[in-house]
Design an enzyme around this catalytic site. Sequence first.
Site, PDB file in Angstrom:
ATOM      1  N   ARG A  66      41.774  49.797  22.728  1.00 31.17           N
ATOM      2  CA  ARG A  66      42.213  48.924  23.809  1.00 31.17           C
ATOM      3  C   ARG A  66      43.575  49.365  24.360  1.00 31.17           C
ATOM      4  NH1 ARG A  66      44.307  43.031  23.742  1.00 31.17           N
ATOM      5  NH2 ARG A  66      43.816  42.342  25.856  1.00 31.17           N
ATOM      6  N   HIS A  70      44.610  50.164  28.261  1.00 33.41           N
ATOM      7  CA  HIS A  70      45.736  49.529  28.965  1.00 33.41           C
ATOM      8  C   HIS A  70      46.763  50.563  29.405  1.00 33.41           C
ATOM      9  CE1 HIS A  70      45.196  45.040  27.833  1.00 33.41           C
ATOM     10  NE2 HIS A  70      44.050  45.641  27.932  1.00 33.41           N
ATOM     11  N   ASP A  71      46.955  51.596  28.603  1.00 28.07           N
ATOM     12  CA  ASP A  71      47.893  52.644  29.003  1.00 28.07           C
ATOM     13  C   ASP A  71      47.408  53.332  30.281  1.00 28.07           C
ATOM     14  OD1 ASP A  71      50.091  54.358  28.924  1.00 28.07           O
ATOM     15  OD2 ASP A  71      48.927  55.900  27.873  1.00 28.07           O
ATOM     16  N   VAL A  74      47.715  51.550  33.807  1.00 21.86           N
ATOM     17  CA  VAL A  74      49.031  51.282  34.399  1.00 21.86           C
ATOM     18  C   VAL A  74      49.878  52.555  34.357  1.00 21.86           C
ATOM     19  CG1 VAL A  74      51.037  49.752  34.344  1.00 21.86           C
ATOM     20  CG2 VAL A  74      48.848  48.930  33.464  1.00 21.86           C
ATOM     21  N   GLY A  76      48.995  55.469  34.839  1.00 20.61           N
ATOM     22  CA  GLY A  76      48.236  56.593  34.281  1.00 20.61           C
ATOM     23  C   GLY A  76      48.400  56.706  32.771  1.00 20.61           C
ATOM     24  N   SER A  80      53.096  54.972  28.613  1.00 24.32           N
ATOM     25  CA  SER A  80      54.114  54.021  29.101  1.00 24.32           C
ATOM     26  C   SER A  80      53.935  52.657  28.442  1.00 24.32           C
ATOM     27  CB  SER A  80      54.056  53.891  30.623  1.00 24.32           C
ATOM     28  OG  SER A  80      52.749  53.596  31.061  1.00 24.32           O
ATOM     29  N   ASN A  98      49.520  41.750  28.974  1.00 24.20           N
ATOM     30  CA  ASN A  98      49.231  42.673  27.869  1.00 24.20           C
ATOM     31  C   ASN A  98      48.132  42.075  26.986  1.00 24.20           C
ATOM     32  OD1 ASN A  98      50.330  40.888  25.954  1.00 24.20           O
ATOM     33  ND2 ASN A  98      52.340  41.859  26.009  1.00 24.20           N
ATOM     34  N   PRO A 166      42.068  43.907  34.409  1.00 22.84           N
ATOM     35  CA  PRO A 166      40.969  42.956  34.616  1.00 22.84           C
ATOM     36  C   PRO A 166      41.110  41.768  33.670  1.00 22.84           C
ATOM     37  CG  PRO A 166      40.203  44.913  33.456  1.00 22.84           C
ATOM     38  CD  PRO A 166      41.608  45.186  33.868  1.00 22.84           C
ATOM     39  N   HIS A 196      33.671  46.902  23.835  1.00 16.02           N
ATOM     40  CA  HIS A 196      33.636  45.576  23.207  1.00 16.02           C
ATOM     41  C   HIS A 196      32.517  45.465  22.167  1.00 16.02           C
ATOM     42  CE1 HIS A 196      35.974  43.573  26.806  1.00 16.02           C
ATOM     43  NE2 HIS A 196      36.702  44.418  26.118  1.00 16.02           N
ATOM     44  N   ASP A 248      31.211  41.547  18.883  1.00 16.65           N
ATOM     45  CA  ASP A 248      29.804  41.876  18.637  1.00 16.65           C
ATOM     46  C   ASP A 248      29.320  41.070  17.438  1.00 16.65           C
ATOM     47  OD1 ASP A 248      27.392  42.989  17.872  1.00 16.65           O
ATOM     48  OD2 ASP A 248      28.111  45.059  17.814  1.00 16.65           O
ATOM     49  N   THR A 251      26.883  43.716  14.817  1.00 19.47           N
ATOM     50  CA  THR A 251      27.514  44.796  14.041  1.00 19.47           C
ATOM     51  C   THR A 251      28.980  44.916  14.474  1.00 19.47           C
ATOM     52  OG1 THR A 251      26.692  46.380  15.688  1.00 19.47           O
ATOM     53  CG2 THR A 251      25.391  46.151  13.671  1.00 19.47           C
ATOM     54  N   ASP A 256      28.427  51.001  18.338  1.00 22.82           N
ATOM     55  CA  ASP A 256      27.020  51.277  18.645  1.00 22.82           C
ATOM     56  C   ASP A 256      26.673  50.621  19.986  1.00 22.82           C
ATOM     57  OD1 ASP A 256      26.994  48.589  18.072  1.00 22.82           O
ATOM     58  OD2 ASP A 256      25.913  48.777  16.179  1.00 22.82           O
TER      59      ASP A 256
HETATM   60  C1  HEM Z   1      35.916  45.514  32.061  1.00 24.03           C
HETATM   61  C2  HEM Z   1      37.052  44.867  32.008  1.00 24.03           C
HETATM   62  C3  HEM Z   1      37.663  44.401  30.724  1.00 24.03           C
HETATM   63  C4  HEM Z   1      38.104  43.141  30.473  1.00 24.03           C
HETATM   64  C5  HEM Z   1      38.082  41.969  31.411  1.00 24.03           C
HETATM   65  C6  HEM Z   1      38.588  43.141  29.110  1.00 24.03           C
HETATM   66  C7  HEM Z   1      39.130  42.039  28.499  1.00 24.03           C
HETATM   67  C8  HEM Z   1      39.431  41.962  27.161  1.00 24.03           C
HETATM   68  C9  HEM Z   1      39.879  40.764  26.496  1.00 24.03           C
HETATM   69  C10 HEM Z   1      40.135  39.430  27.167  1.00 24.03           C
HETATM   70  C11 HEM Z   1      40.024  41.062  25.197  1.00 24.03           C
HETATM   71  C12 HEM Z   1      40.459  40.123  24.087  1.00 24.03           C
HETATM   72  C13 HEM Z   1      41.943  40.151  23.930  1.00 24.03           C
HETATM   73  C14 HEM Z   1      42.427  39.147  22.933  1.00 24.03           C
HETATM   74  O1  HEM Z   1      42.005  38.005  22.967  1.00 24.03           O
HETATM   75  O2  HEM Z   1      43.270  39.517  22.110  1.00 24.03           O
HETATM   76  C15 HEM Z   1      39.677  42.453  25.027  1.00 24.03           C
HETATM   77  C16 HEM Z   1      39.693  43.121  23.834  1.00 24.03           C
HETATM   78  C17 HEM Z   1      39.347  44.443  23.698  1.00 24.03           C
HETATM   79  N1  HEM Z   1      39.091  45.343  24.715  1.00 24.03           N
HETATM   80 FE1  HEM Z   1      38.702  44.843  26.620  1.00 24.03          FE
HETATM   81  N2  HEM Z   1      38.435  44.380  28.566  1.00 24.03           N
HETATM   82  C18 HEM Z   1      37.878  45.187  29.515  1.00 24.03           C
HETATM   83  C19 HEM Z   1      37.605  46.524  29.383  1.00 24.03           C
HETATM   84  C20 HEM Z   1      37.881  47.262  28.258  1.00 24.03           C
HETATM   85  C21 HEM Z   1      37.808  48.698  28.169  1.00 24.03           C
HETATM   86  C22 HEM Z   1      37.482  49.609  29.341  1.00 24.03           C
HETATM   87  C23 HEM Z   1      38.115  49.032  26.893  1.00 24.03           C
HETATM   88  C24 HEM Z   1      38.222  50.402  26.273  1.00 24.03           C
HETATM   89  C25 HEM Z   1      37.613  51.472  26.712  1.00 24.03           C
HETATM   90  C26 HEM Z   1      38.352  47.815  26.173  1.00 24.03           C
HETATM   91  C27 HEM Z   1      38.591  47.719  24.831  1.00 24.03           C
HETATM   92  C28 HEM Z   1      38.829  46.547  24.156  1.00 24.03           C
HETATM   93  C29 HEM Z   1      38.869  46.446  22.712  1.00 24.03           C
HETATM   94  C30 HEM Z   1      38.548  47.556  21.735  1.00 24.03           C
HETATM   95  C31 HEM Z   1      39.210  45.124  22.417  1.00 24.03           C
HETATM   96  C32 HEM Z   1      39.421  44.523  21.038  1.00 24.03           C
HETATM   97  C33 HEM Z   1      40.892  44.655  20.680  1.00 24.03           C
HETATM   98  C34 HEM Z   1      41.225  44.241  19.262  1.00 24.03           C
HETATM   99  O3  HEM Z   1      40.352  43.792  18.511  1.00 24.03           O
HETATM  100  O4  HEM Z   1      42.407  44.388  18.886  1.00 24.03           O
HETATM  101  N3  HEM Z   1      38.222  46.765  27.029  1.00 24.03           N
HETATM  102  N4  HEM Z   1      39.325  42.978  26.240  1.00 24.03           N
HETATM  103  C1  LIG Z   2      52.761  40.397  25.036  1.00 19.85           C
HETATM  104  O1  LIG Z   2      53.527  39.686  25.969  1.00 19.85           O
HETATM  105  C2  LIG Z   2      54.012  38.432  25.510  1.00 19.85           C
HETATM  106  C3  LIG Z   2      54.829  37.818  26.625  1.00 19.85           C
HETATM  107  O2  LIG Z   2      54.072  37.674  27.755  1.00 19.85           O
HETATM  108  C4  LIG Z   2      54.873  38.642  24.260  1.00 19.85           C
HETATM  109  O3  LIG Z   2      55.267  37.396  23.732  1.00 19.85           O
HETATM  110  C5  LIG Z   2      54.087  39.410  23.198  1.00 19.85           C
HETATM  111  O4  LIG Z   2      54.923  39.713  22.100  1.00 19.85           O
HETATM  112  C6  LIG Z   2      53.555  40.710  23.795  1.00 19.85           C
HETATM  113  N1  LIG Z   2      52.757  41.416  22.787  1.00 19.85           N
HETATM  114  C7  LIG Z   2      53.078  42.637  22.317  1.00 19.85           C
HETATM  115  C8  LIG Z   2      52.163  43.212  21.306  1.00 19.85           C
HETATM  116  O5  LIG Z   2      54.028  43.264  22.727  1.00 19.85           O
END
Ligand code: HEM
Ligand SMILES: *[C@@H]1O[C@H](CO)[C@@H](O)[C@H](O)[C@H]1NC(C)=O
Length: 328
Positions: A66, A70-71, A74, A76, A80, A98, A166, A196, A248, A251, A256
């Site tokens: 993830r 995110h990197d 924003v 590129g 950053s 974030n 997004p 996801h 998921d 699994t 997968d």
């Molecule tokens: C399509 C638009 C996407 C949206 C709206 C989105 C949104 C989110 C949200 C809301 C979470 C949960 C964050 C939390 O509650 O802590 C999340 C987690 C995650 N996202 Fe996305 N995401 C998107 C695309 C992607 C992409 C493109 C990737 C990587 C290629 C990605 C990888 C992940 C991963 C691996 C997690 C789990 C993070 C963790 O368990 O620490 N996501 N995403």
């Molecule tokens: C994400 O941003 C919030 C403030 O909007 C901050 O409190 C939090 O520590 C930040 N998370 C990380 C991992 O830097």
Amino acid sequence: MGEKLQLQIMRCLVLALLVNAAIQSSAAQLAVGFYANTCPNAESIITETVTQKFNQAPTSAPATLRLFFHDCMVEGCDASVIIASTPGNTAEKDAPDNLSLAGDGFDTVIRAKEAVEAKCPGIVSCADVLALATRDLVALVGGPKYPVQTGRRDGRISVASAVKLPHANNSVDQLVAIFAQKGLNQTDVVTLSGAHTIGFSHCSQFSNRIFGFSSNNGVDPTMNPGFAKSLQLACPQNVDPSVVVNFDVTTPTKFDNAYYKNLRAGEGVLTSDEVLFTDGRTKGLVTLYAKKSGTFSNAFVAAITKMGSIGVKVGNDGEIRQDCSKVN
Ligand code: HEM
Ligand SMILES: *[C@@H]1O[C@H](CO)[C@@H](O)[C@H](O)[C@H]1NC(C)=O
Ligand SMILES: *[C@@H]1O[C@H](CO)[C@@H](O)[C@H](O)[C@H]1NC(C)=O
Ligand SMILES: *[C@@H]1O[C@H](CO)[C@@H](O)[C@H](O)[C@H]1NC(C)=O
């Protein structure tokens, strides 16, 4: 006579310019094995460190994947997102958007970079460490192992206000529009969302789907009723905001194609997940990936390679950061 000579000289000049341009542009591109001469063990050092970190904290896999996304979205793919805020600047990682990036992703990159830095100081960028660490972790959780193009340089700019990602409640139109700004298309939205298949979501990201939804007794009608019940149990109203659920249900720790099978069963966690199946434009691809895991796997490699090249800094742009958390 004189004119002919002039023409020949002109031709030579044009040719020289063309050759020069070709050399410059090829030098200014990412390549697999970019560090083969300058730091031949870079990739194996990173793999070793990342494997250790993964064994201590398996959640490093989703956290790092993830972080890479995110990197790249924003400024590129320039690491950053890893730069820490300073008294005068709120960095990307502290933007409200974030979306609670997990600390293990940052720690994975910082540790791997330290290990590489000990062998080859000042050679390997934090941006490449993040790209390579992501590759290693995807493989460690059962996903494809793919060659990673390297040669990215690190950015020197990280500002919270630039973060536009997004959201969990986005429609396909909104997702496609946000990805398009980075050169990614509708196929990439569907393919990269397959990430996801691992990791967690906080309850707040989908609580609007299980409580107080405008119709259907407060539950999003596109959600499987049994799945909605289980999410209501895991995430009751006024739940501790730190509570998370697996993305998921089948699994959760394996990379997968189950994510796509879940979407077909109404078991997507976020609105932005389930809409990929309910929207007719993307439904076919979800179905294909659900049925053919190899097709998803190959598409994921192509899409993450494309994502990894968004806005990269190469050649003399940027810098090779010493400490990933701050500019040199
Ligand atoms: C399509 C638009 C996407 C949206 C709206 C989105 C949104 C989110 C949200 C809301 C979470 C949960 C964050 C939390 O509650 O802590 C999340 C987690 C995650 N996202 Fe996305 N995401 C998107 C695309 C992607 C992409 C493109 C990737 C990587 C290629 C990605 C990888 C992940 C991963 C691996 C997690 C789990 C993070 C963790 O368990 O620490 N996501 N995403
Ligand atoms: C994400 O941003 C919030 C403030 O909007 C901050 O409190 C939090 O520590 C930040 N998370 C990380 C991992 O830097
Ligand atoms: C979608 O989520 C964002 C960020 O959490 C929020 O600002 C916005 O109001 C939400 N929109 C809808 C329609 O729920
Ligand atoms: C998206 O881009 C890929 C190449 O990166 C291409 O193969 C695919 O056809 C494109 N898909 C759409 C729907 O434009």
